[in-house]
Write an enzyme that holds these catalytic residues in place. Structure first.
Site, PDB file in Angstrom:
ATOM      1  N   GLY A 143       0.836  -1.189   0.000  1.00  0.00           N
ATOM      2  CA  GLY A 143       0.000   0.000   0.000  1.00  0.00           C
ATOM      3  C   GLY A 143       0.871   1.237   0.000  1.00  0.00           C
ATOM      4  O   GLY A 143       2.087   1.166   0.221  1.00  0.00           O
ATOM      5  N   GLY A 195       1.232   5.367   4.566  1.00  0.00           N
ATOM      6  CA  GLY A 195       0.098   5.685   5.427  1.00  0.00           C
ATOM      7  C   GLY A 195      -1.151   4.871   5.150  1.00  0.00           C
ATOM      8  O   GLY A 195      -2.205   5.145   5.737  1.00  0.00           O
ATOM      9  N   THR A 215       1.419  -1.999   7.471  1.00  0.00           N
ATOM     10  CA  THR A 215       2.152  -2.559   8.607  1.00  0.00           C
ATOM     11  C   THR A 215       1.189  -2.960   9.720  1.00  0.00           C
ATOM     12  O   THR A 215       1.335  -4.016  10.338  1.00  0.00           O
ATOM     13  CB  THR A 215       3.180  -1.542   9.136  1.00  0.00           C
ATOM     14  OG1 THR A 215       4.095  -1.221   8.086  1.00  0.00           O
ATOM     15  CG2 THR A 215       3.951  -2.111  10.325  1.00  0.00           C
ATOM     16  N   ASP A 221       4.910  -6.852   5.242  1.00  0.00           N
ATOM     17  CA  ASP A 221       4.241  -5.580   4.950  1.00  0.00           C
ATOM     18  C   ASP A 221       4.839  -4.888   3.728  1.00  0.00           C
ATOM     19  O   ASP A 221       4.654  -3.690   3.544  1.00  0.00           O
ATOM     20  CB  ASP A 221       4.268  -4.647   6.167  1.00  0.00           C
ATOM     21  CG  ASP A 221       5.646  -4.073   6.453  1.00  0.00           C
ATOM     22  OD1 ASP A 221       6.657  -4.641   5.981  1.00  0.00           O
ATOM     23  OD2 ASP A 221       5.714  -3.046   7.162  1.00  0.00           O
TER      24      ASP A 221
END
Length: 377
Positions: free
Chosen positions: A185, A188, A192, A260
């Protein structure tokens, strides 16, 4: 993301279809309050402390960042929704559903309306036997005894009959059938946070990008032209080293790996930040490295609109990120989406989370787990 609390709840029912009430309660907790990661066997036990029909009892483990006071408020509300009526008379009463907080990690909580561990748990075999099924490495913080030691010391001679073995909602998902999930992604987006939560809830090995240790990152946000190339090269080297090490090290005690990030993010960011001649050189290096990297079984891309991304970046408060312009984030989003379109041999799941809040809203998190699980089919 703050580490989640591990809370044990005791569930009981002695009115109506007791098993159905227990199963509905577990489902409601999982979908609305907190993630149910373990469920004990269901036992039939005599009413404790009063004369009534026998109970069905079980214990569950939930994971949550919520406080025990917040959980108490929510389970009292759920009891009412599931038909429990609290009479005005004193003492124990028959009930469609009863939910008690038994433990919170190995913490002691003593307030006016809440005592954790539950102050009667050591005296109740219908609490201790189901809790033993959960196979927790748990020590009572006051008595300094394990569950098996508490059972040996318990004077309750009530007969507990095994009724049924239940499976937790997390086990039903079968996420362990994946070997390696990469969650990606924009800056922000929450990748994670989601990866960490999935790892904790689903017994996965967690691989997190080591961006915080990169000395070029704060300098890059102040002077992109000067520091873009050394930043991207250092990220590429570090991501290659970390993924090579972590993916090669098999963990006998974990069911799968969740990361992540994926190595291809290096090329996406480099294409946005580097000049054309620098990018050509960078891509040559990347292509050599990329050939050696294993592909994830599932690549999840969390899409968020730019407004939400900026709000999340401001909220988490990293000083060097506060001046990131909206157009930079938009370029990164386009880079990811263009990359995804070209990956015909990669199992990709794109989820628009612009209107979701999987941190505060349990049903949004369960929705995301469902979307990931659907890729197994």
């Amino acid at each position: 993301m703050n580490s989640q609390n591990q809370i044990v709840l005791s569930l009981g029912s002695n009115i109506g279809n007791r098993l159905e009430a227990i199963e509905l309660c577990i489902s409601s907790i999982h979908n609305e309050i907190a993630t149910v990661v373990k469920v004990s066997n269901v036992y039939e036990t005599p009413a404790w402390g009063f004369q009534s029909e026998p109970f069905f009892n079980c214990a569950i483990v939930i994971h949550t960042t919520k406080s025990p006071q917040k959980i108490l408020t929510q389970i009292l509300k759920l009891e009412k929704q599931l038909g429990r009526v609290r009479g005005k008379q004193e003492g124990y009463q028959a009930r469609t559903i009863d939910i008690d907080i038994i433990s919170l990690n190995e913490d002691l909580v003593e307030t006016e309306n809440l005592q954790i561990p539950h102050n009667q748990m050591q005296n109740r075999m219908f609490v201790l036997l189901p809790m033993q099924d959960l196979s927790l490495n748990w020590i009572h913080p006051k008595f300094k005894k394990s569950i098996s030691e508490l059972i040996q010391a318990c004077k309750d001679e009530s007969e507990c009959k095994l009724v049924k073995k239940l499976v937790s909602p997390i086990e039903k998902l079968k996420l362990q059938n994946f070997n390696y999930i990469a969650i990606e992604g924009n800056i922000g987006a929450g990748k994670t946070t989601l990866a960490t939560k999935i790892a904790e809830d689903c017994n996965a090995k967690l691989v997190l990008e080591r961006f915080a240790d990169n000395p070029f990152l704060p300098k890059f946000y102040k002077d992109q032209n000067r520091y873009a190339f050394p930043l991207e090269m250092s990220f590429l080297a570090d991501r290659y080293q970390q993924l090579t090490d972590d993916l090669a090290q098999f963990d006998l005690f974990k069911d799968f790996i969740v990361a992540d990030y994926h190595i291809f993010k290096s090329l996406i960011f480099a294409k946005v930040t580097l000049h054309e001649d620098e990018f050509r050189l960078y891509k040559t290096m990347f292509d050599i490295i990329h050939k050696e990297m294993p592909k994830p079984d599932l690549y999840v891309y969390l899409y968020q609109n730019t407004e939400r991304l900026l709000a999340n970046i401001k909220k988490r408060g990293r000083n060097y990120e506060q001046e990131i312009p909206a157009e930079y984030l938009e370029k990164i989003n386009r880079g990811y989406l263009d990359y995804i379109k070209t990956q015909t041999d990669l199992n990709v799941l794109v989820v628009d989370i612009s209107d979701l809040d999987f941190i505060k809203k349990q049903n949004d998190y369960i929705y995301l787990l469902g979307e990931i699980n659907n890729r197994l089919n």
